[in-house]
Design a protein around this motif. Sequence first.
Motif, PDB file in Angstrom:
ATOM      1  N   GLY A   1     -11.835 -24.823 -35.196  1.00 35.66           N
ATOM      2  CA  GLY A   1     -10.704 -25.629 -34.731  1.00 35.66           C
ATOM      3  C   GLY A   1     -10.699 -27.048 -35.253  1.00 35.66           C
ATOM      4  O   GLY A   1     -10.032 -27.912 -34.678  1.00 35.66           O
TER       5      GLY A   1
ATOM      6  N   SER B   1     -14.568 -31.354 -28.646  1.00 36.97           N
ATOM      7  CA  SER B   1     -15.832 -31.121 -29.365  1.00 36.97           C
ATOM      8  C   SER B   1     -16.232 -32.355 -30.143  1.00 36.97           C
ATOM      9  O   SER B   1     -15.438 -33.276 -30.368  1.00 36.97           O
ATOM     10  CB  SER B   1     -15.696 -29.929 -30.319  1.00 36.97           C
ATOM     11  OG  SER B   1     -15.388 -28.758 -29.606  1.00 36.97           O
TER      12      SER B   1
ATOM     13  N   HIS C   1      -9.867 -28.678 -29.877  1.00 38.31           N
ATOM     14  CA  HIS C   1      -9.477 -27.406 -30.502  1.00 38.31           C
ATOM     15  C   HIS C   1      -7.982 -27.171 -30.255  1.00 38.31           C
ATOM     16  O   HIS C   1      -7.526 -27.216 -29.100  1.00 38.31           O
ATOM     17  CB  HIS C   1     -10.296 -26.258 -29.891  1.00 38.31           C
ATOM     18  CG  HIS C   1     -10.278 -25.016 -30.724  1.00 38.31           C
ATOM     19  ND1 HIS C   1      -9.180 -24.199 -30.819  1.00 38.31           N
ATOM     20  CD2 HIS C   1     -11.253 -24.459 -31.509  1.00 38.31           C
ATOM     21  CE1 HIS C   1      -9.450 -23.178 -31.603  1.00 38.31           C
ATOM     22  NE2 HIS C   1     -10.739 -23.319 -32.047  1.00 38.31           N
TER      23      HIS C   1
END
Length: 449
Positions: A96, A122, A115
């Motif tokens: 992603g 993340s 994502h």
Amino acid sequence: MRGIRKKLFITYLIITGIIFLLFYLSQVVFIGKIYTYYKINQLKNYSLEIANALSKNDDKTANELIEESNSKVIAVTDTGILIFGTRGNGQGYGIGLPKTFLNTDEKLSVVEFTHPSIGVESLAVIRSFSYNKQNAKLVLTIPLSTIDDTAMIFKSEFFLMLLICIIVIIIMSIIMSKRLTKPIDDLKYAAQNIASGNLDVKLDVKTNDELEDLAMSMNSMAENLSKAEKFKRDLIANITHDLKTPLGLIKGYCEMLLDFYGDDKEKRNKYLNAALNEVDRMSKMIDDVLSLSKLQSGLVKLKISSFNLKNLVDDVVLSFEPLLQGKNINIVTENLDVIVNGDAELIRRVIMNLLSNSIKSINKGGLITISSILENNHVKVIVSDTGKGIEKEKLQNVFEKFYKVDNKGTGLGLAIVKEILDLHGSEYYIESEIDKGTSFYFTLDKVAI
């Protein structure tokens, strides 16, 4: 809990609270940032090792490192060819990551992203490396939630640890405050006992600090007060006893004078002289008591000077001539022409008291010798007589206040001598033998010529 103990307890808690607050601010509040910084550095190290393994086509080592890192990894060339990956060729090469982050000339970069499909935030570490002579990018990613979860676990453990520490600190604060204040309580009770007149106080404080010094000072104070109290009792008892006799005699002589009629001048003078003698006796007693009290109080300051010992002794002997008339007592001086250091007036008092004792000890004529001998830097002065002597068992008591060998005098003469010689730092002692006489020895500093 009150007073100092309460203040110590509160102080311990405040200090502990401040320490835990600082620890909380430095560790708990910033734990997320600290742990994020740690993970970024960890991912950077793994990215370097994985990139080296891929450059050498060592897929085995690369897979082992990826498993250790607990991260998702892809490697892609700058032309978009997937070299290595934990996922397929889906959106963002399966992780992603927006491809715009790959279009960078930086050798190493750190980015946060979300994502696009599942909305997971993340963290990614992107490293440039060379793969089969092509420029490529290696990407390691982890969910930010793993960092947050780890921080939360730490925070919960911290609060549990904080609770345990607070309980321990409270217990230790109570114990330590009680331990520190116990010597103070002992000192307080001792002071109350001393104030109430109980001088048999003995403090046993072993703290190796100022409190132990204070306890020792209080013990010394109680001991000195006890000695002073004993001295006061002895003084009252002895003065009462010793003054009662001359006062009674004076009263008797005065009554006889009142009852006396006539012109017998001789008898009248006899009564008056007897009364005057008793007054002199009381005056000397009072003078001795005052002198001893002053010496023992520490108020006397020595007036050190150099003087000729012979001249001083000759003056003292001359003052005793009226007392020696009709007593068949000879006074001989030997080897006294020496210069010494000391308080001349106080040393004069020493010679007078010793000479007075010697005269009293001689009943039917005898000899008194005052001499000196040189010993190193000191002059040892010796006053000897051929009197009746003193029993050995009594010698150890002759320097005590009000102690009388034969119930004559005030019992303060040698006590005064002792105090004066102690002030001078002199060495002194006495020797005596029954029916042979007594010798008193003391030292003075000799003046070097």
